[in-house]
Design a protein around this motif. Sequence first.
Motif, short mmCIF file in Angstrom:
data_model
loop_
_atom_site.label_atom_id
_atom_site.label_comp_id
_atom_site.label_asym_id
_atom_site.label_seq_id
_atom_site.Cartn_x
_atom_site.Cartn_y
_atom_site.Cartn_z
N ILE A 43 -10.60 4.22 25.70
CA ILE A 43 -12.67 4.17 24.78
C ILE A 43 -13.41 3.90 26.04
CG2 ILE A 43 -14.70 3.45 23.73
CD1 ILE A 43 -12.85 3.34 21.09
N LEU A 44 -12.72 3.00 26.86
CA LEU A 44 -12.73 2.59 28.15
C LEU A 44 -12.81 3.48 29.38
CD1 LEU A 44 -14.17 0.40 30.18
CD2 LEU A 44 -11.93 -1.29 30.16
N SER A 45 -11.73 3.90 29.36
CA SER A 45 -11.55 4.67 30.42
C SER A 45 -12.35 5.87 29.74
CB SER A 45 -10.24 5.22 30.37
OG SER A 45 -9.22 4.26 30.29
N GLN A 46 -12.92 6.99 28.85
CA GLN A 46 -13.64 7.73 28.43
C GLN A 46 -14.98 7.39 29.48
OE1 GLN A 46 -14.06 8.74 24.54
NE2 GLN A 46 -16.41 8.94 24.48
N SER A 47 -15.53 6.73 28.80
CA SER A 47 -17.17 6.12 29.36
C SER A 47 -16.91 5.57 30.60
CB SER A 47 -17.59 4.52 29.23
OG SER A 47 -16.24 3.55 29.46
N LEU A 48 -15.76 5.15 31.77
CA LEU A 48 -15.35 5.45 33.27
C LEU A 48 -15.55 6.70 33.86
CD1 LEU A 48 -12.34 2.78 33.42
CD2 LEU A 48 -15.52 2.43 34.46
N LEU A 49 -15.09 8.34 33.16
CA LEU A 49 -14.54 9.06 33.33
C LEU A 49 -16.30 9.59 33.08
CD1 LEU A 49 -11.67 10.44 31.61
CD2 LEU A 49 -12.04 10.18 34.62
N ALA A 50 -16.78 9.70 31.93
CA ALA A 50 -18.30 9.88 31.98
C ALA A 50 -19.54 9.74 32.97
CB ALA A 50 -18.90 9.68 30.88
N ALA A 51 -18.94 8.56 33.56
CA ALA A 51 -19.89 7.44 34.55
C ALA A 51 -19.67 8.09 36.09
CB ALA A 51 -19.37 5.85 34.54
N GLY A 52 -18.31 9.27 35.81
CA GLY A 52 -18.44 10.42 37.50
C GLY A 52 -16.94 8.75 38.37
N VAL A 53 -16.44 7.95 37.27
CA VAL A 53 -14.42 7.22 38.24
C VAL A 53 -13.86 8.48 38.56
CG1 VAL A 53 -13.89 5.68 38.52
CG2 VAL A 53 -15.77 5.15 37.19
#
Length: 504
Positions: free
Chosen positions: A193-203
């Motif tokens: 879930i943390l990785s998903q939120s990071l991807l959504a932030a453009g990481v």
Amino acid sequence: MPSVTRELQIGSPGRQWPFSRGLVAESLLNAGATPDEAAAVARRVEAELRASRRGAVSAAQLKALMVEVTRDVGGRVMAAAVEQQTAAYEDLMVIAKKGELPFSRGVLARSLEDTGLLGSEAYAVASRIDIQLRQKGVKALSVAEIDDLTERTLQDMYGEQLKLTYRFLRQNRGKLGVMGSSGDAPEPFSKGILSQSLLAAGVPPDSARKVARVTQRQLRGAEDRLVERRIIRERVEQLLEAEVGPDVAARYRLLQVIRHPPRPLVILLGGVSGTGKSYLAAEIAYRLGIARVISTDSIREVMRSMVSPALLPTLHASTFTAWQALSDPNEVTPEHPSTEVLLLGFREQVQQVSVGLDAVVRRSIEEGMSVVMEGVHLVPGYLSARHGAIVIPMLITLPDQSEHRRHFESRDKQTTQSRPLHRYMRYFEEIRAMQDDLEQLARRLDVPILDSLSLDESADQAVDVVMRRILTELTPEERVRLLGNEELSLEQTDLTKVGEEMQR
């Protein structure tokens, strides 16, 4: 310290322990005796045991003597309470999968410290539980029964949140728990879930996986099994600044606010048939952690089942054929309508369906649930801003006609012709005319337009729109509470450029 007489032994030949006047007094206190009464009974019990010159006394014999002496000192009611209870020198047995073990206040207290209680507070809770069990005369109980009693005791002493925290710890033994500030139960920490939120932030994907992995390792290295969401966010932001820069770290901070907004988000994704609204809505909801996705088509179907076609004929037609229900029955219906007549039928259906959509929005606000709504009926200007929610309208378009046709062809194959291609192709010009009208409305009302051909690009645009709107909607107090003392600007998140592009 309790007085211990080593010559007096309590128990069976296989298991004995020294007599303790303190444990006798504790048993009396548990039964409701005053400190003076408890001390008097304990002294007299010890004296009578010494006078009898017994080498060993069974626990049952000691209890019988306690009851007899208590009857003389404190009366029959107190003696009955002593007789009913499990004495302080008797073991409370806990039945576990691996066998039976004596109940330990110390062991329970240590597990309670994981909830955030101080050592003295945790031991007080464990002692209260021990006393409750002994007063009822419990001899043995299961682990589940202890956990249930512990939850009730925590709720009585500290409230619902600590009860839910303890429940999480016992149901997720060995896992990291994440605590918010709303008083809800903790949630298991998820690297995915943390990785998903990071991807959504453009990481970038590699950096997102690295930051999530390092964060998990750091948290597991700490002694606490529960960690506040704020602490996780701060650690992730530090790692992001070092890995990809401060702009992305600022975007991530804002995205966390979106995932746990101060007010429900109501994201309205409008667009004509064939523009990919359903796929985009699902992707937006996934990226923003929103569980509820609703199609206006489903609301229309519910309304159709409740209202007769004779009463609302436009409701029972497609958006691009609703105009036919407005035709004079004495005249021949043309194959294609004028733009004015087409839009008249379309807007009448939109007005009707908006009644149901408005009810869905109201319910989401009442429940405090964010929602993504998609459909052709989400026409700019029909659903206004709501008190208690942040309403974010968007319009998805396909400027290229050839690409729009390919969307219909692709959908025809994927749905095994449940939505016949020929029907949409017959009224393709009408659908394009409706899109032109929606675009004009969107530009006039400053509704962002998403016109990228790629699902990922459109989702990126949509998330940026939501971020921009959230940032402008937060009150000064919410900015400080949710984003920290530092004022987060549009420029810091690179959203100013995005906002300009949406309005072109």
